[in-house]
Design an enzyme around this catalytic site. Structure first.
Site, PDB file in Angstrom:
ATOM      1  N   ASP A 118      48.515  21.965  32.845  1.00 21.46           N
ATOM      2  CA  ASP A 118      49.450  23.055  32.589  1.00 21.46           C
ATOM      3  C   ASP A 118      49.565  23.370  31.110  1.00 21.46           C
ATOM      4  O   ASP A 118      50.533  23.976  30.679  1.00 21.46           O
ATOM      5  CB  ASP A 118      50.829  22.691  33.130  1.00 21.46           C
ATOM      6  CG  ASP A 118      51.374  21.451  32.445  1.00 21.46           C
ATOM      7  OD1 ASP A 118      52.478  21.020  32.813  1.00 21.46           O
ATOM      8  OD2 ASP A 118      50.707  20.909  31.550  1.00 21.46           O
ATOM      9  N   ALA A 121      46.157  22.656  25.206  1.00 18.88           N
ATOM     10  CA  ALA A 121      45.582  21.595  24.372  1.00 18.88           C
ATOM     11  C   ALA A 121      44.743  20.643  25.218  1.00 18.88           C
ATOM     12  O   ALA A 121      43.612  20.298  24.860  1.00 18.88           O
ATOM     13  CB  ALA A 121      46.693  20.828  23.666  1.00 18.88           C
ATOM     14  N   CYS A 174      62.488  36.896   9.651  1.00 20.68           N
ATOM     15  CA  CYS A 174      63.652  37.756   9.420  1.00 20.68           C
ATOM     16  C   CYS A 174      64.217  38.337  10.708  1.00 20.68           C
ATOM     17  O   CYS A 174      65.402  38.645  10.776  1.00 20.68           O
ATOM     18  CB  CYS A 174      63.350  38.843   8.393  1.00 20.68           C
ATOM     19  SG  CYS A 174      61.717  39.506   8.516  1.00 20.68           S
ATOM     20  N   CYS A 440      30.978  25.824  22.233  1.00 20.73           N
ATOM     21  CA  CYS A 440      29.764  25.415  22.946  1.00 20.73           C
ATOM     22  C   CYS A 440      28.477  26.020  22.388  1.00 20.73           C
ATOM     23  O   CYS A 440      27.407  25.737  22.891  1.00 20.73           O
ATOM     24  CB  CYS A 440      29.889  25.688  24.447  1.00 20.73           C
ATOM     25  SG  CYS A 440      29.795  27.417  24.909  1.00 20.73           S
TER      26      CYS A 440
END
Lengths: 635, 348
Positions: A118, A121, A174, A440
């Protein structure tokens, strides 16, 4: 003569019982997948998950029961699966797949790896490991009613990182600090506030008014003056929010008045901001108390959390949660820090109250705790049936792979409604690898734009190599003829370099860095493009990335996926602190499984690309590549 | 019956709110309450039945009744995950009961060992929805006729090897709602700056739109006349799975069972024969179904049960909660191609 074992040809059935497969994740997709694998006849299965079971998992992670809450998902999943198939050989790991123990050799043990993850990373990481080990990988994801599956095979198909996936949206400082215009801005502010008061303070998570806001200046000279004043003031004024709070003893009313009255009044002095915007209205505790009406009990037909209180209700909630968090902090002792967790009631109460108070100040309709929890906690709604379908498709792809029929593998999308060709499940031919994929390709290379005088080595390591380029343990050397080592993955070796700037090492425009992650067997060449000219709040850019932008509006086709769960055609930003990035919007091809309540895993976002108007060629019985037309990011 | 939200318990308990949180966030509290007030009958606890049972129990219906006259065999243990390996010889519904109940103690799960053919009409009428798996064509037609006129939602489904289908009959007038985003009007007047000086409208607001869909009976759906010119013209766009379904239902009627891997050779031959007969009797070309399908429709494949059971389960949830457009009226899944299509068969 065809011989069948159940539904399968004998040769296939035999190879199933001998091969070893790895399932990464034992949550929504993982539970369904484990069940399917076992029933289909896979005998040797390893499953890994770092998470423990939560009650909110029980609506779909059916291998778990209430009595298992708190236990290891991988472990309980294994035990439950063995109940209906005692002869299966299942190994469970309660661990992170990013642990270096699971090296290329480990991955080479398997004929097939299936992700049930899920977060991006981990997906990036497994992608690289499977490329390095040259093992086929089946990727998948779900969110709500939608899902998808795809197959990744080195040299044959795109890898997970071939297509750039837009990174999670963040809001300019901001907007958060001065001019919020949407509830999400206030929620992000409230989470920052939590960290500033109770958690790990972060310079990127300021909550006080931003005097250096370029919009506040009436002319360029004023803008310059503001900028320098703000920087100078910093030295004097840098009594951290936490220190200040501590000095008041975390007095909730003093806190309230500073945040919701004094700071707002300060914002009002920056009058240019309010020329074209509705000005914020400061709150006064005493006045609100005097005007407080007894809270009407709404008819008990809704969830308690779905009620929206009155302004005084949130004042009290703010007070109460501050007091609770204060004592939590005290109990933990000196130098203690709390980590925000949506399932920790006072932490969630705090954000609910603070966000709502701020929304009210900025004339936005306040929201229920239920809705704020969705946004603050990046909750992705999830149900059993979507996961069941996707897990079924994963196994079917797996069978094709094991039969040596890679060319028949497909990406398959699950829609909410059938498309124009009546398809609810849309198979698409897999794309070949992208020639300049930075993962790759045979010699991956990228160009990164940054300011060498202002970028620190630790920034390169954490924000660029780890967060953006998915490395877990990077090693970096400078291609300066001397092979100067800039970053070492060995702990402590290059710590002294961390707060130095890249230019201190002679890195300048045109310099090249070689970054390696030995665990992932991955080398990336980075060309440095020096610039002094980046947008506000942007610290680096990868050349060739599509700029972050809001997704185009949905097309008019009725057939298209209507992602109308009340939420979220707008990009949802990261609302998390750096240690716990849990923004989960949806990825091209990859939607998410259930959200774990993991405290330490770094999670990055994905973006959903939904096939809206497939351009199908009439003479094909099957869909060829269905290009994504619209990008939708949602939380 | 299901138009009324269960009056006894309008309040969702904390336990339910915690457990159903992730689905309430998807389909809303009203939908969850309707589910909570619904009773469903599930016939057949083979591979597909077990998947549907799991999905409905997890969704949080009020009650799920399991009906299956079959006994647990060695094959059943491989086919589904609710039956313990020690249950050989027991009734399949009753053997599945314990594990089914564990999935969600808040649902009332019951099991009966009888043949659905032997059950009186009244039995079926106590439910809000009926789901038939592993049933003969005649039974399905009969139950559909009986139930749908009483506003009981009827679903049928089966898995044959790599192939599977589901059918739904939600009655002549099925009412439901769809959630649509509220269209935000653009700011009036050019004098307003980039942000108008008024309270912000939440751009994420949505509105519920009421809709109605009409369904035909299973009998009508299966008895489409292919001899008309119009029908012939539409054949090109018609999924062949529809005809495959006819073949497999006929096999089941003639042999009293589904194709069995143990008698692969004879069953394959019979399937080809039935294919020829069925296509001829429907007055469509024999070329529609090549021989290819024959070796891929044996036994219930677990991943195919998962896919069909997932779609079917979600259709039941949608119908009971009266939320979101139902698929109308067939879903066909081909596990070899990964194709899943929704198509309508019946009078126009």
């Amino acid at each position: 003569m065809v011989q069948l074992v159940g539904s399968l040809r004998k040769e296939l059935a035999d190879s199933l019982s001998s091969c070893r497969v790895l399932v990464v994740g034992a949550g929504g997709i993982g539970c369904e997948l484990l069940k399917n694998l076992v029933l289909t006849g896979f005998k040797n299965i390893e499953v890994i998950d770092l998470d423990t079971i939560d009650v909110s998992n029980l609506n779909r992670q059916f291998l778990f029961q209430k009595k298992h809450v708190g236990k290891s998902k991988a472990q309980v999943a294994k035990e439950s699966a063995l109940q209906f198939c005692p002869t299966a050989n299942i190994t469970a790991y309660h661990d992170s797949i990013m642990n270096p123990d699971y090296n290329v050799e480990f991955f080479r043990n398997f004929m097939l790896v299936m992700n049930a993850l899920d977060n991006r990373a981990a997906r990036n990481h497994v992608n690289r490991m499977c490329l390095a080990a040259d093992i086929p990988l089946i990727e998948s994801g779900t969110a709500g009613y939608l899902g998808q599956v795809t197959v990744i095979k080195k040299g044959l198909t795109e890898c997970y990182e071939c297509q750039p996936k837009p990174s999670q949206k963040t809001f300019p400082g901001c907007t958060i600090r001065n001019t919020p215009s949407e509830p999400i801005h206030c929620i992000v502010w409230a989470k920052y506030l939590f960290n500033q008061l109770f958690g790990e303070e972060d310079a990127d998570q300021e909550v006080s008014p931003d005097t250096a806001d370029p919009e506040a200046a009436w002319n360029p000279e004023e803008a310059a003056a503001r900028a320098t004043a703000s920087e100078k003031d910093g030295d004097i004024k840098r009594v951290s929010t936490k220190e200040w709070a501590r000095s008041t003893g975390y007095d909730s009313i003093k806190l309230f008045n500073k945040l919701f009255k004094d700071d707002i009044m300060y914002l009002l002095t920056m009058d240019k901001l309010w020329k074209k915007r509705k000005a914020p209205l400061p709150l006064d505790w005493q006045q609100l108390e005097n005007h407080a009406r007894p809270q009407e009990d709404s008819p008990g037909s809704g969830l308690k959390d779905q009620q929206v209180l009155g302004i005084w209700g949130y004042c009290k909630l703010f007070q109460h949660s501050v007091e609770t968090l204060r004592s939590q902090l005290e109990q933990k002792g000196d130098g203690a820090e709390l980590v925000w967790d949506k399932d920790d009631p006072p932490a969630m109460d705090f954000v609910t109250a603070a966000a709502n108070l701020r929304m009210h100040i900025f004339s936005m309709n306040m929201k229920s705790r239920f809705d704020i929890k969705s946004m603050a906690g990046n909750i992705i709604p999830a149900i059993a049936t979507t996961n069941a379908v996707i897990a079924g498709l994963i196994v079917l792809e797996g069978l094709k792979i094991l039969s040596g029929e890679l060319e028949s593998c497909r990406s398959i999308f699950l829609n909410k409604c059938p498309n124009l060709r009546k398809k609810l499940l849309v198979p698409c031919v897999l794309d070949p690898p992208s020639a300049n994929c930075y993962v790759c390709a045979s010699k991956p290379e990228v160009t990164v734009k940054l300011n060498v005088h202002k970028s620190m080595v630790v920034f390169l390591q954490d924000k660029i190599l780890k967060e953006r380029f998915g490395m877990v343990a990077p090693d970096v050397q400078i291609e300066d003829g001397k092979g100067t080592i800039l970053i070492s993955s060995e702990e402590g070796e290059t710590e002294a370099n961390n707060s130095k700037f890249l230019s201190d090492f002679g890195i300048r425009n045109g310099s090249r860095l070689q970054a390696d992650d030995f665990l992932q067997d991955y080398t990336l060449l980075i060309n440095v493009l020096h610039t002094e000219d980046l947008e506000k709040d942007v610290e680096f850019e990868v050349v060739g990335d599509a700029p972050d932008k809001a997704p185009p509006p949905p097309s008019n086709q009725e057939e298209t996926n209507s992602i109308t769960n009340g939420n979220k055609d707008s990009a949802q930003p990261s609302t998390s602190s750096k240690g716990q990035q849990r923004t989960e919007s949806l990825s091209w091809l990859l939607l998410l499984g259930s959200v774990p309540t993991v405290k330490y895993l770094a999670v990055t976002s994905l973006n959903l690309t939904v096939n809206r108007t497939p351009r199908e060629q009439e003479h094909l019985s099957e869909d060829k590549h269905e290009p994504a037309h619209a990008e939708i990011t949602r939380v | 019956m299901i138009d009324m939200i269960e009056k006894e318990e309008p309040i969702i308990s904390e336990e339910e709110a915690a457990q159903y949180d992730r689905q309430i966030r998807l389909w809303g509290l009203d939908a969850q309450k309707r589910l909570r007030g619904s009773r469903v009958l599930l016939v057949g606890l083979g591979g597909l039945g077990a998947e549907v049972a799991k999905n409905l129990i997890l969704a949080g219906v009020k009650g799920l009744t399991l009906l299956d006259h079959e006994q647990v065999t060695e094959e059943s243990c491989r086919a589904q995950f609710l039956v313990p390996v020690t249950a050989r010889g027991q009734n399949r519904a009753q053997a599945s009961l314990e594990r089914a109940q564990y999935l969600n103690p808040m649902v009332e799960v019951r099991a009966y060992p009888d043949r659905p053919e032997d059950k009186p009409d009244d039995f079926f009428l106590q439910f809000d929805a009926v789901c038939l798996t592993g049933c003969s064509r005649d039974l399905m037609v009969r139950v559909d006729q009986l139930c749908s006129q009483r506003n009981i939602k009827v679903f049928c489904g089966d898995v044959y090897g790599y192939y599977g289908y589901m059918f739904s009959d939600l009655g002549k007038e099925h009412h439901y709602v769809e959630e649509k985003p509220k269209t935000v009007k653009p700011a009036q007047g050019s004098s307003d700056g980039p942000e108008a000086k008024k309270a912000k409208i939440d751009p994420n607001e949505t509105t519920m739109v009421k809709k109605t869909a009409s369904f035909c009976s299973l009998k009508e759906a299966l008895e489409v006349d292919w001899t008309s010119e119009k029908a012939k013209a539409s054949l090109k766009r018609t999924p062949v799975d529809y005809f495959l379904l006819h073949v497999l239902l006929k096999f089941r009627t003639d042999k009293g069972r589904d194709p069995d891997p143990q008698s692969f050779a004879e069953d394959s031959q019979l399937l080809r024969q039935i294919r020829d007969d069925v296509l001829e009797s429907l007055a469509v070309s024999g070329d529609l179904l090549s021989d290819d399908f024959v070796s891929y429709c044996f036994s219930e494949m677990s991943p195919v049960c998962a896919v069909v059971g997932g779609v079917l389960g979600q259709e039941v949830v949608k119908a009971l909660s009266q939320r979101d457009a139902p698929h109308r009226n067939f879903f066909f899944f081909d596990g070899r191609k990964g194709n899943g299509v929704v198509d309508y068969f019946g009078p126009n």
